[in-house]
Design a protein around this motif. Structure first.
Motif, PDB file in Angstrom:
ATOM      1  N   TRP A 169     -94.518   1.339-110.823  1.00  0.00           N
ATOM      2  CA  TRP A 169     -94.039   0.026-111.239  1.00  0.00           C
ATOM      3  C   TRP A 169     -92.712   0.112-111.984  1.00  0.00           C
ATOM      4  N   GLU A 192     -97.393  -0.038-103.023  1.00  0.00           N
ATOM      5  CA  GLU A 192     -98.047  -1.171-102.362  1.00  0.00           C
ATOM      6  C   GLU A 192     -99.382  -0.768-101.768  1.00  0.00           C
ATOM      7  N   HIS A 195    -102.099  -0.433-104.536  1.00  0.00           N
ATOM      8  CA  HIS A 195    -102.566  -1.678-105.154  1.00  0.00           C
ATOM      9  C   HIS A 195    -103.123  -2.665-104.135  1.00  0.00           C
ATOM     10  N   SER A 196    -102.722  -2.549-102.888  1.00  0.00           N
ATOM     11  CA  SER A 196    -103.379  -3.357-101.854  1.00  0.00           C
ATOM     12  C   SER A 196    -104.825  -2.907-101.687  1.00  0.00           C
ATOM     13  N   TRP A 201    -102.262  -6.087-105.418  1.00  0.00           N
ATOM     14  CA  TRP A 201    -100.848  -5.885-105.124  1.00  0.00           C
ATOM     15  C   TRP A 201    -100.023  -7.166-105.299  1.00  0.00           C
TER      16      TRP A 201
END
Length: 229
Positions: A169, A192, A195-196, A201
């Motif tokens: 991040w 991505e 966190h998806s 995300w």
């Protein structure tokens, strides 16, 4: 390199202008260049690519607002000084080559869209020369991990950088300095993907970039309906 099975190709039809689709790379049906000195001993120079493009189109690149030098045979390896002749160019495509560094953009005084998808680019330094004009940067399918260098693009509205190597991040948050950024494509980066998989995300990304109007091909509706009221 990744072909049509990648996540980018699975996005909805609302994502109409990714670098890969717009520049015609999809026409190769997933058959992309493999950059290797054992395959290609010498790359095509920008000068030679411009000569070939002029022969094909019948146009003088020096006078054109859009110049397409993607998928050269053999591929372009360096953004050399011949680019300085493109003073009136507004849209430049160098995608699907073997470029490692962004260089020699000083002469492109009118550049609005730069397409560099499917190359070997590792960082975003070298964009200073087009900081006052560039509105769209298409750089999906490269090896970018750090976002240092992108924050100079004060007028950037569209950033397509799927399938790179951004992992945290801290790097992603640098995009908040792009005050005019509206459209971001970020699928296929480790950040991505992580966190998806965890299901947060989109929430996390929009929290850091609240001015986005489109994320990964999907419109941001009323800032996600004001966080669902």
């Amino acid at each position: 390199t990744e072909g049509p099975s990648s996540k980018l190709w699975q996005l909805p039809s609302t994502l109409e202008h990714t670098a890969e689709l717009t520049t015609g790379i999809a026409q190769r049906s997933g058959d992309f260049w493999v950059c290797s000195n054992t395959i290609m001993s010498k790359g095509t120079s920008i000068k030679d690519a411009l000569v070939k493009w002029a022969a094909k189109t019948g146009e003088d690149a020096k006078e054109c607002k859009e110049v397409k030098l993607y998928m050269q045979i053999p591929p372009i390896e360096k953004m050399d000084a011949a680019l300085s002749t493109l003073a009136v160019c507004e849209v430049l495509s160098l995608s699907s080559n073997c470029i490692e560094k962004i260089t020699n953009l000083n002469g492109l005084k009118s550049l609005r869209v730069l397409s560099l998808g499917r190359n070997l680019i590792k960082n975003l330094t070298g964009l200073e020369a087009v900081a006052d004009t560039l509105q769209e940067l298409w750089i999906s399918y490269n090896n970018v991990e750090k976002l240092k260098g992108i924050t100079v693009l004060a007028k950037l509205k569209v950033l397509y950088m799927s399938n790179n190597n951004v992992k945290d991040w801290g790097e992603f948050s640098k995009l908040a300095e792009l005050r005019q950024l509206e459209n971001l494509l970020f699928v296929g980066n480790p950040l991505e993907e992580k966190h998806s998989a965890e299901g947060d995300w989109r929430d996390q990304a929009l929290r850091r970039l609240p001015k986005l109007k489109k994320l990964d091909g999907f419109p941001v509706v009323g800032q996600e309906e004001d966080e669902e009221q």
